[in-house]
Design a protein around this motif. Structure first.
Motif, PDB file in Angstrom:
ATOM      1  N   SER A 152       0.853  -1.177   0.000  1.00 19.11           N
ATOM      2  CA  SER A 152       0.000   0.000   0.000  1.00 19.11           C
ATOM      3  C   SER A 152       0.894   1.234   0.000  1.00 19.11           C
ATOM      4  N   PRO A 173       0.472   8.174  -3.239  1.00 19.50           N
ATOM      5  CA  PRO A 173       0.206   7.620  -4.574  1.00 19.50           C
ATOM      6  C   PRO A 173       0.559   8.590  -5.686  1.00 19.50           C
ATOM      7  N   ALA A 215      -3.270   6.389  -8.791  1.00 21.36           N
ATOM      8  CA  ALA A 215      -4.632   6.862  -8.550  1.00 21.36           C
ATOM      9  C   ALA A 215      -5.543   6.462  -9.701  1.00 21.36           C
ATOM     10  N   ALA A 248      -6.317   2.808  -9.347  1.00 18.21           N
ATOM     11  CA  ALA A 248      -7.290   2.571  -8.286  1.00 18.21           C
ATOM     12  C   ALA A 248      -8.695   2.931  -8.755  1.00 18.21           C
ATOM     13  N   PHE A 251      -9.437   3.189   0.907  1.00 16.76           N
ATOM     14  CA  PHE A 251      -8.280   4.020   1.195  1.00 16.76           C
ATOM     15  C   PHE A 251      -7.040   3.412   0.531  1.00 16.76           C
ATOM     16  N   PRO A 252      -5.986   4.204   0.350  1.00 16.12           N
ATOM     17  CA  PRO A 252      -4.764   3.637  -0.227  1.00 16.12           C
ATOM     18  C   PRO A 252      -4.228   2.417   0.514  1.00 16.12           C
ATOM     19  N   THR A 285     -13.643   7.225  -2.126  1.00 17.17           N
ATOM     20  CA  THR A 285     -12.297   6.990  -2.642  1.00 17.17           C
ATOM     21  C   THR A 285     -11.599   8.311  -2.937  1.00 17.17           C
ATOM     22  N   TRP A 302      -8.012   9.421  -1.314  1.00 13.75           N
ATOM     23  CA  TRP A 302      -6.824   9.410  -2.159  1.00 13.75           C
ATOM     24  C   TRP A 302      -6.302  10.798  -2.535  1.00 13.75           C
ATOM     25  N   CYS A 303      -7.143  11.806  -2.509  1.00 14.47           N
ATOM     26  CA  CYS A 303      -6.810  13.062  -3.194  1.00 14.47           C
ATOM     27  C   CYS A 303      -6.387  14.190  -2.262  1.00 14.47           C
ATOM     28  N   LEU A 338      -4.181  14.083  -8.591  1.00  8.38           N
ATOM     29  CA  LEU A 338      -4.689  12.768  -8.220  1.00  8.38           C
ATOM     30  C   LEU A 338      -6.195  12.691  -8.437  1.00  8.38           C
ATOM     31  N   LEU A 351      -7.815   9.901 -10.764  1.00 10.49           N
ATOM     32  CA  LEU A 351      -8.763   8.938 -10.195  1.00 10.49           C
ATOM     33  C   LEU A 351     -10.057   8.903 -11.003  1.00 10.49           C
TER      34      LEU A 351
END
Length: 319
Positions: free
Chosen positions: A109, A113, A118, A121, A196-197, A228, A232-233, A245, A249
């Motif tokens: 993980s 990222p 991203a 994912a 989550f990452p 998400t 992630w962002c 990101l 994504l």
């Protein structure tokens, strides 16, 4: 992942005798996460994750979770099914807790990222949605909007104020807003609801595994995207939004499944809900995690900052 229930090597060795997985070499508790007790198990044949279900996971929900994993694995998606014992059972008992032995997946993980990760994912999330639109079992989202009022009450005004002065008022105002604006009638599927990452294992820029489906449920696909996005962002502390990101994504998601107009319109509200959900669950865990638990508490204010960003930037998904 975390460790609340301590299990000895002797207990684990006895447990593994019910499976055709070789003999125990090592067992190590995993401190990351906050929901269940987890051990990394190495045997003479392979590696596994031993999970004992704690806190918010209802054992009655396990057939939904495990069936979903089996279906996704059968569809070729990189998810870890539970291992069946010699009698063909996936669900076990250990130290008075419901438990499962889960297939170990390679990969790491990522803490920071890249755009490519991203995008990967986002694509993996869309592939899961496409594969589960017709997933027959249904499960209500136990951490959906109906639960947030109770979570707030369980934290208490004093508990929220101890985290940050004024937090109780901010939570109350946002609950009122979301009660009035939460969308209806959006596309549904089985969703991950916690992507989550640290629940995505990467090998380079490729998704090698998606794990920890214990919040999965039947809900809006767009809400899963919003969760998400919030995960992630941003920087971990929520002080920095990462537009690169965000764009990656969403582009990755769109590469595997179209985004319809109704979903796109709902993203700003759904993202506020996602941020509030994790603000409240983190606040609850911050207040209630036992001092002797092998677990890493997570800062709820990181999601207050995300919430405030979404409040102030409703057009962020259109950029």
């Amino acid at each position: 992942m975390a460790v609340y229930t301590k299990v000895s090597a002797e207990d684990i060795d006895q447990f593994l005798q019910g499976f055709d997985v070789g003999t125990l070499i090592s067992a190590k508790g995993i401190a990351e996460g906050v929901e269940n007790s987890n051990y990394l198990i190495e045997t003479t044949e392979n590696r596994f994750i031993l999970t004992l279900y704690e806190k918010r996971v209802d054992p009655n929900d396990l057939p939904f979770f495990l069936g979903l994993l089996d279906d996704l694995a059968s569809a070729g998606l990189p998810v870890p099914p539970a291992i069946k014992d010699k009698s063909g059972n996936q669900i076990q008992q250990l130290r008075g807790k419901t438990a499962c032995l889960i297939q170990f997946l390679p990969g790491v993980s990522v803490s920071h990222p890249s755009q490519a990760q991203a995008a990967a994912a986002g694509k993996a999330l869309a592939q899961m949605h496409a594969a589960t639109i017709d997933y027959t079992p249904k499960r209500k989202n136990s951490m959906g909007p109906e639960s947030w009022h109770q979570l707030s009450a369980d934290c208490g005004v004093k508990g929220l104020e101890n985290i940050q002065t004024g937090l109780a008022k901010k939570v109350k105002q946002e609950l009122q807003f979301l009660d009035s604006h939460w969308p209806a009638g959006l596309r549904e599927s089985a969703i991950h609801a916690d992507l989550f990452p640290d629940n995505v294992l990467m090998l380079g820029d490729k998704v090698a595994g998606v794990i920890d489906f214990y919040f999965s449920c039947t809900d809006f696909m767009a809400y899963d995207v919003a969760i998400t996005h919030a995960a992630w962002c941003f920087s971990d502390d929520g002080t920095q939004f990462k537009q690169d990101l965000s764009s990656a994504l969403i582009s990755g998601y769109k590469s595997a499944i179209p985004i319809v107009e109704s979903d796109a319109r709902a993203y700003p509200i759904l993202a506020r809900g996602a941020a509030l959900r994790f603000l409240l669950t983190r606040a609850y865990d911050w207040i209630n995690t036992p001092a002797d638990a092998l677990v890493t508490r997570k800062d709820p204010i990181a999601f207050l900052r995300r919430l405030e960003f979404y409040q102030q930037n409703p057009d962020v998904f259109a950029k």
